[in-house]
Design a protein around this motif. Structure first.
Motif, PDB file in Angstrom:
ATOM      1  N   VAL A  25     -27.365   9.021  51.333  1.00 29.86           N
ATOM      2  CA  VAL A  25     -27.732   8.001  50.355  1.00 29.86           C
ATOM      3  C   VAL A  25     -28.938   7.208  50.866  1.00 29.86           C
ATOM      4  CG1 VAL A  25     -26.966   5.872  49.221  1.00 29.86           C
ATOM      5  CG2 VAL A  25     -25.413   7.823  49.396  1.00 29.86           C
ATOM      6  N   ARG A  29     -32.463   6.766  49.126  1.00 30.69           N
ATOM      7  CA  ARG A  29     -32.878   5.405  48.790  1.00 30.69           C
ATOM      8  C   ARG A  29     -34.263   5.099  49.372  1.00 30.69           C
ATOM      9  NH1 ARG A  29     -31.416  -0.294  50.185  1.00 30.69           N
ATOM     10  NH2 ARG A  29     -30.968  -1.291  48.190  1.00 30.69           N
ATOM     11  N   SER A  35     -36.147   0.381  46.250  1.00 32.92           N
ATOM     12  CA  SER A  35     -35.259  -0.158  47.275  1.00 32.92           C
ATOM     13  C   SER A  35     -35.952  -1.225  48.114  1.00 32.92           C
ATOM     14  CB  SER A  35     -34.771   0.974  48.181  1.00 32.92           C
ATOM     15  OG  SER A  35     -35.857   1.498  48.918  1.00 32.92           O
ATOM     16  N   LEU A 200     -28.237  -4.328  49.125  1.00 28.45           N
ATOM     17  CA  LEU A 200     -27.396  -3.342  48.460  1.00 28.45           C
ATOM     18  C   LEU A 200     -26.559  -4.063  47.417  1.00 28.45           C
ATOM     19  CD1 LEU A 200     -25.771  -1.052  51.175  1.00 28.45           C
ATOM     20  CD2 LEU A 200     -27.707  -0.570  49.696  1.00 28.45           C
ATOM     21  N   LEU A 263     -22.207   2.236  37.139  1.00 26.97           N
ATOM     22  CA  LEU A 263     -23.329   3.144  37.395  1.00 26.97           C
ATOM     23  C   LEU A 263     -24.557   2.686  36.616  1.00 26.97           C
ATOM     24  CD1 LEU A 263     -21.377   6.503  37.179  1.00 26.97           C
ATOM     25  CD2 LEU A 263     -22.491   5.590  39.229  1.00 26.97           C
ATOM     26  N   ASP A 268     -25.298   0.317  44.088  1.00 29.74           N
ATOM     27  CA  ASP A 268     -25.536   1.291  45.160  1.00 29.74           C
ATOM     28  C   ASP A 268     -24.222   1.854  45.688  1.00 29.74           C
ATOM     29  OD1 ASP A 268     -28.485   0.971  45.570  1.00 29.74           O
ATOM     30  OD2 ASP A 268     -27.848  -1.099  45.869  1.00 29.74           O
ATOM     31  N   VAL A 269     -23.171   1.051  45.573  1.00 26.94           N
ATOM     32  CA  VAL A 269     -21.851   1.422  46.076  1.00 26.94           C
ATOM     33  C   VAL A 269     -20.840   0.889  45.063  1.00 26.94           C
ATOM     34  CG1 VAL A 269     -20.170   1.053  47.954  1.00 26.94           C
ATOM     35  CG2 VAL A 269     -22.607   1.221  48.500  1.00 26.94           C
ATOM     36  N   THR A 311     -17.634  10.308  45.848  1.00 30.28           N
ATOM     37  CA  THR A 311     -18.928   9.941  45.281  1.00 30.28           C
ATOM     38  C   THR A 311     -18.865  10.092  43.766  1.00 30.28           C
ATOM     39  OG1 THR A 311     -19.721  12.210  45.529  1.00 30.28           O
ATOM     40  CG2 THR A 311     -20.296  10.685  47.281  1.00 30.28           C
ATOM     41  N   ARG A 313     -21.704  10.437  40.849  1.00 32.02           N
ATOM     42  CA  ARG A 313     -23.152  10.630  40.616  1.00 32.02           C
ATOM     43  C   ARG A 313     -23.982  10.184  41.822  1.00 32.02           C
ATOM     44  NH1 ARG A 313     -23.134   8.541  34.463  1.00 32.02           N
ATOM     45  NH2 ARG A 313     -21.392   9.837  33.816  1.00 32.02           N
ATOM     46  N   LYS A 315     -23.303   8.141  44.191  1.00 32.80           N
ATOM     47  CA  LYS A 315     -23.028   6.818  44.772  1.00 32.80           C
ATOM     48  C   LYS A 315     -21.712   6.862  45.540  1.00 32.80           C
ATOM     49  CE  LYS A 315     -26.375   5.050  42.261  1.00 32.80           C
ATOM     50  NZ  LYS A 315     -27.650   4.619  42.848  1.00 32.80           N
TER      51      LYS A 315
END
Lengths: 438, 438
Positions: A25, A29, A35, A200, A263, A268-269, A311, A313, A315
């Protein structure tokens, strides 16, 4: 009611899996410009530099006096002593912030304050303590002069342009967490903006038919949702931005809808608490399998057995137990470490930071350190970690650039206190280093 | 040029003086309601509770199941075993968030999920693992029944209303810094607002004719101001709010005007950097003497000798050297400790916080600790400091309220990891405690 279908994974394996995904990730990123953001240096404390930063100018920008006294041609003072002082004509004086209008010629000098630019011709500063002003009448005119009782060498008591920071020099390394020392160095170089990694964003969702948000009326059979609060605050403590998306009931459509929303919001998480254990139909695993991939379901720890990692997609997704203590323990074990990887904090910076969270640590002097006689002295030091995380696992290097240098700040991790009477610390001697944190 | 008129004070005396003034200011501040503000619990992380906080409700608010299984009358299961199970009629089931519509009578039971309210009549939960459902045909009607293979005692696998937090119980002590554990307990009690101490506001002024703000063009003989940045960020690191009032030149009227402005803006503490050393006319001491009182001028440390401390209309005033390193060292030594006193952080809380900035510390087990066989277990512990700040200077008490309890969170300082195979920790054994910080 319900059945167990967890496949228990070992903790170490879970950690390795999460670390692997986080690295992927992070790579993805790093490739996106989204980012990174530019912030005012005033808002940069604790942020992570997203690129190396270089100085566009010399610091100091000019040769400057570092003592109050007289700007002189050093050779005019050679061999001077108490009995045989050098005598110089005082040709005006110059204060900090002023630009000298004329040069200093041999046989003359200018009064100068700390921080003022050295006039042309001068190459040293004589300290005011080693001088005495007097007036001489020459051809009926009063002439201001000064006696110099101690010689100075060229370069003495001055700081040369660029001796602290050279134009083009790297002042902050990519991945460094910005402390007041780094922001100070940015300021010294005239920078008021800096490129940092974006925080994040962590989407947080609570699931459970029994949950009510604090502040609302408590209905029968309901309890207040605790995890939204503890997880949001834990995310904040990691330096990330929590985005609480609300409480959803144990309903496959609702949970799925919320995950899609998270999403869409650019998280990000994603963290969901509740709905992970066997029983109540195992809704969450079903939803994840529809939208993404479950990599871990069940870990050999207590509390926290029904932990999920996967995960959606691309993430990272965490399914934490609904129980508040279990949720917090599993977040601390598996969620918090993620930040370092994805945020791109340099490993050295982070690891040493971890070991430096105390206010005071033991270190060994890397070389002999001297203190001025009769003064309590704080010797700024730079710490270099030795290999093992044992006591005295740091070497302390004194910073010798002098207190006038700005870079002293960013190089210093803390200071050693040398009490009046203590004039030497031997190489290898154990020292207490007071760290630059509150 | 210039002369020295510092009267050097010993460092310890300076610390005592500042501590004394801070205590006075804290007392005065505690009397004014303006030092307290109500914030949303979502914004309360790291803030300091300004008063004791009590729960207005029982947690849990009702007797609840802590296992998936069957709500039973415990006496129905007495003497049951594998060969001779108890048979109970299943009279419906109840999920978390639902309120039971009917009671459980002797000879019957209800299916129940973790977190659901126990129906009237029931006084225990039988775990699903110890049961088997079956169907019996009685008078031509299918009857759902369950065999119970293990007896339960009254109270087993349930959590009584108020057993975690009792209505009226103090949940947060005045002066506590709020961590995710405390905000979680507030949430559990349904609170979404909390009274906290206002951040201290620290006015910051830079003096010096040679200074230019970063971001502006550098003029000849000028340098960029570093102290505004490093001091603002150091103030932020202390959890206070910096208020930078700008750069003033070495002019008595300008400095005096800025100081009056800082008082007008409601600053709790005032910091001026520069203008403290002898030379350049000693402007700052003059101004302070006009507006307030100089208590310390000069301290026996290097760097930082020309440090000034005083009060202006009752507000603590710091005059720090202009040199960035000296300014930062003196702020760390004398300014940073002020916050604890004036903010009203409880001494215990602060001191232990200081000693807990590491991620992992050594402690001694305060009693025997058991782990479940074949599981990696994280035992939540509460740390109590022993007297000396040596290694293993904490006692670790396991928290026995169980992972279902919310208060487990706020009592816990961290956890001990008991690896699979390690089933007992003896009293007095040294343990590593992983602390609840990133």
């Amino acid at each position: 009611m319900g059945k167990q279908f967890l496949e228990i994974t070992e903790k170490k394996e879970v950690e390795a899996t999460i670390s692997h995904i986080a690295t992927e990730v992070a790579k993805a990123r790093a490739k996106t410009s989204t980012s990174v953001e530019k912030v005012n240096v005033n808002e940069a404390l604790g942020r992570i530099a997203s690129a190396d930063i270089f100085s566009a100018l010399n610091v100091p920008p000019f040769n400057r006096a570092i003592m109050d006294g007289y700007a002189v041609v050093a050779s005019d003072t050679f061999y001077a002593d108490e009995n045989n002082p050098a005598s110089l004509i005082i040709n005006g004086s110059i204060f900090a912030g002023e630009f000298p209008s004329h040069a200093v010629d041999k046989g003359s000098c200018m009064g100068i304050s700390t921080g003022a630019p050295l006039p042309k011709g001068a190459n040293a500063t004589v300290k005011v303590e080693n001088t005495a002003e007097y007036t001489e009448v020459v051809e009926g005119k009063k002439l201001k002069k000064v006696k110099v009782y101690k010689p100075v060498a060229p370069g003495e008591n001055i700081m040369l342009a660029g001796s602290d920071i050279k134009r083009g020099e790297r002042i902050v390394r990519r991945g460094t967490t910005l402390t007041p020392r780094e922001t100070g160095v940015l300021a010294a170089c005239g920078l008021n903006e800096v490129l940092v990694r974006k925080h994040l964003t962590v989407a947080i969702i609570s699931t459970g038919n029994e949950l009510i948000a604090p502040g609302e009326d408590l209905e029968p059979a309901k309890i207040y949702d605790v995890n939204a609060q503890t997880l949001s605050d834990s995310v904040r403590e990691c330096g990330c931005t929590p985005h609480f998306l609300g409480i959803v009931s144990d309903d496959i459509e609702e949970i799925s809808g919320k995950l899609k929303q998270s999403l869409g919001s650019g998280a990000d998480v994603i963290i969901v608490s509740g709905g992970t254990s066997a029983g109540v139909g195992d809704l969450l695993p079903k939803v994840i399998e529809e939208l993404g991939e479950i990599i871990v379901h069940g870990v050999d720890i207590k509390p926290g057995k029904p932990f999920i990692f996967g995960t959606i997609r691309g993430k990272p997704f965490f399914g934490l137990p609904g129980n508040p203590t279990s949720a917090l323990v599993t977040f601390n074990l598996f969620g918090a470490p993620l930040r370092r990887t994805i945020s791109g904090i340099s490993a050295r910076n982070h690891e040493e930071g971890e070991r430096r969270k105390e206010k005071r640590i033991k270190a060994k002097a890397a070389q002999r350190i001297f203190s001025e006689r009769g003064r309590n002295e704080y010797v700024l030091v730079n710490l270099v970690a030795t290999k093992k995380p044992e006591e005295a696992s740091f070497l302390a290097y004194p910073i010798l650039t002098g207190s006038g240098a700005i870079t002293t700040l960013s190089k210093a991790d803390g200071y050693i206190f040398m009490e009046k009477g203590k004039e030497i610390i031997e190489e290898g001697e154990e020292v207490d280093v007071e760290l630059f944190i509150d």
